[in-house]
Design a protein around this motif. Structure first.
Motif, PDB file in Angstrom:
ATOM      1  N   ARG A   1       8.102   0.631  -7.974  1.00  0.00           N
ATOM      2  CA  ARG A   1       7.753  -0.158  -6.924  1.00  0.00           C
ATOM      3  C   ARG A   1       6.281  -1.155  -6.808  1.00  0.00           C
ATOM      4  NH1 ARG A   1      10.204  -2.988  -3.190  1.00  0.00           N
ATOM      5  NH2 ARG A   1       9.111  -2.208  -1.706  1.00  0.00           N
TER       6      ARG A   1
ATOM      7  N   SER B   1      12.979  -3.743  -6.749  1.00  0.00           N
ATOM      8  CA  SER B   1      13.012  -3.232  -5.233  1.00  0.00           C
ATOM      9  C   SER B   1      13.380  -2.003  -4.458  1.00  0.00           C
ATOM     10  CB  SER B   1      14.890  -3.723  -4.744  1.00  0.00           C
ATOM     11  OG  SER B   1      15.705  -3.335  -5.570  1.00  0.00           O
ATOM     12  N   TRP B   2      13.574  -1.499  -3.446  1.00  0.00           N
ATOM     13  CA  TRP B   2      13.580  -0.163  -3.299  1.00  0.00           C
ATOM     14  C   TRP B   2      14.692   0.791  -4.071  1.00  0.00           C
ATOM     15  CZ3 TRP B   2      10.018   3.249  -1.523  1.00  0.00           C
ATOM     16  CH2 TRP B   2       8.335   2.622  -0.822  1.00  0.00           C
TER      17      TRP B   2
ATOM     18  N   ALA C   1      14.444   1.137  -7.723  1.00  0.00           N
ATOM     19  CA  ALA C   1      13.315   2.158  -7.717  1.00  0.00           C
ATOM     20  C   ALA C   1      14.052   3.437  -7.815  1.00  0.00           C
ATOM     21  CB  ALA C   1      12.334   1.929  -7.251  1.00  0.00           C
TER      22      ALA C   1
END
Length: 178
Positions: free
Chosen positions: A140, A146-147, A150
């Motif tokens: 991150r 991106s969330w 990750a």
């Protein structure tokens, strides 16, 4: 094309030798530490440390050969010219040697902080907690992932470690002091 007899010897940098000696010491220490462990717990660390020792020794031998190889005399012809493309220069800028040689103090400090943070976390909470947490945090912040990407990577990394070492190999892993 120049013959191998006409090629000048490669330059050996002191930092390369120092780093190789440090790695040899780290791998040797890891092997000695794992010596007193039960066979199943020590197998993987011993395997990795022996491989690291072998590669470090081979690299030191390569440095010695380059250092003691007599310098070749005679003219050195330049390599055959080839067209230069814009992406060739970009690729050269991203070569490993260029990246290590041109990284500033801030980049080195950040890299060392990430590594130190990982090992402190490993000591505190153990491998099954720190690997997913570290993967998520690193991807991150440093990787700008991106969330979802990750989180998926962190979950898979933690799951693979748990599955491989706990279920398949039954090898005890560091649990952490907490």
């Amino acid at each position: 094309m120049p013959s191998t007899d006409d090629i000048a010897p490669a330059r050996i940098r002191a930092g390369d030798v120092v780093m190789t000696v440090i790695l040899l010491g780290v791998f040797s220490g890891a092997f000695l530490l794992a010596r007193d462990w039960p066979f199943r717990a020590a197998f993987f660390p011993r395997l990795l440390s022996v491989a690291g020792i072998c590669f470090s020794v081979l690299k030191l031998i390569q440095f010695a050969v380059l250092l003691w190889r007599p310098a070749r005399s005679g003219p050195v012809e330049p390599p055959a010219a080839r067209p230069v493309h814009a992406d060739d220069e970009e690729q050269d800028d991203q070569s490993l040697e260029y990246v290590f040689g041109s990284a500033g103090a801030r980049a080195w400090t950040a890299a060392v902080a990430w590594v130190a943070g990982f090992f402190v976390g490993l000591w505190l909470v153990g491998i099954y907690v720190i690997v997913p947490v570290f993967a998520l945090a690193y991807l991150r912040t440093a990787g700008k992932a991106s969330w979802p990407a990750a989180a998926l990577y962190a979950a898979v990394a933690g799951g693979v470690l748990w599955l491989a070492f706990t279920r398949l190999l039954a090898v005890p892993m560091p649990a952490g002091v907490l």
